[in-house]
Design an enzyme around this catalytic site. Sequence first.
Site, PDB file in Angstrom:
ATOM      1  N   GLY A 259       5.559  16.536  -2.375  1.00 51.20           N
ATOM      2  CA  GLY A 259       4.180  16.838  -1.816  1.00 51.20           C
ATOM      3  C   GLY A 259       4.516  17.243  -0.230  1.00 51.20           C
ATOM      4  N   CYS A 374       6.209   4.661   4.124  1.00 50.36           N
ATOM      5  CA  CYS A 374       5.069   4.298   4.027  1.00 50.36           C
ATOM      6  C   CYS A 374       4.855   2.777   3.860  1.00 50.36           C
ATOM      7  CB  CYS A 374       4.461   4.688   2.705  1.00 50.36           C
ATOM      8  SG  CYS A 374       5.494   4.387   1.032  1.00 50.36           S
TER       9      CYS A 374
END
Length: 432
Positions: A259, A374
Amino acid sequence: MSQDTRALAAQALAEIALRGASLRDAMERYAPRLADARDRALLMALLSDGARWWLRFDAAIDRLLEKPLRQKEPAIHALLVLGLVQLEVLQLPDYAAVAATVQATRTLQRPRMSGLVNAVLRRWQRERVELLAALDAKPQTRHAHPAWLAKAIARDWPEQADAIMAADNLEPSLMLRVNRRRAARDSVIEHLRSGGYTADAHDWLPDAIVLPHSTDVTRMPGFAAGEFAVQDGAAQIAADLADLRDGQRVLDACAAPGGKACHLLERADLALTALEFEPKRVARIQQNLDRLGLKAHIVTGDAGQPADWWDGKPFDRILIDAPCSATGVLRRRPDVRLHRRESDIAPVVAQQRRILTALWPLLAPGGRLVYITCSLLRAENEAVVGEWLETQADAQVVAFSLPVGQSAGVGWQVLAGDGDLDGMFYAVLEKA
């Protein structure tokens, strides 16, 4: 065996919660057994909320049973958890939820368990207020987080801990990233709205489109043509921090599923290398590149051992989306809370330090490195970068701020739910 959605969900949830299967893998195995799209949607809802709330209702089942069923009858135990999920989270009508859950025991070829399942769910309904009060008394069962993680979040973010864990249990918006090389954001939004979707431009992320609920994006107008990809807004920030220019050599380390690499290529004409350690995940990178009409040099290798794959030419930009605990994305990956252990953190931190140390020499003088996780845990974020900086005289911190989140040592932390984004940490470094 007939394809009863709740029975399939019970089998899949038992694999996720008791045997370590991932939600994604379980869904991919079980969903094809259901022909109706509505049944598949119910299966996804049951598995997502079953994983999300397992640590709450698993504890409740212990209060409702004289003898545990986890070992002898894992699917029945998972079915009971799903019964409570239907009553308390999905808020299905009581009679329908109980009757369908009892029926699932027969589909699972456990008809002798039907009376027990019925009795447990009826007892929950009678004693609901007292049982909920007992579950709400502890953070781990109030918010369905493992005890170690609830303590870690409270330690690192004492003022925001309850809000973080509450955000982990809310359905996130669906966020898309417009492919600038294929379409303009306004035209994609108009196309989606004409197809019956509620879609709006994000307030401050220039490529982001927000939809209120998850859906099958492959059926959306423009998906097959590569006009957009699914990517949370927090991940889209990376492209802005990279400060790209045409012609730069860029390394996206730990690149799968691709991504961020695709977003970088949508922003500028780059010679981009996408590095991935796991061979089975490399195909995902290529699939995303192909659909979006982008090209990159994909390499399978260990980011911590550049001698095995690097051609010796320095990179102008390096993106390290470091392996981490994923504690910032529990709202999108609810099964992570069932699989992550406190003992996982130290090895992950060691891996982060190894990769950062190994890749820094590959950066050209004046180049920029963006470090991302994350994670919400300070040990994986500001501590890793801050301690590493003490050994690097040629590394300078680039100060920046974002509309959401807060300064965190040498970087910036977005907590789960801030601005309806996933939790992510960013640090930007330049080589003197």
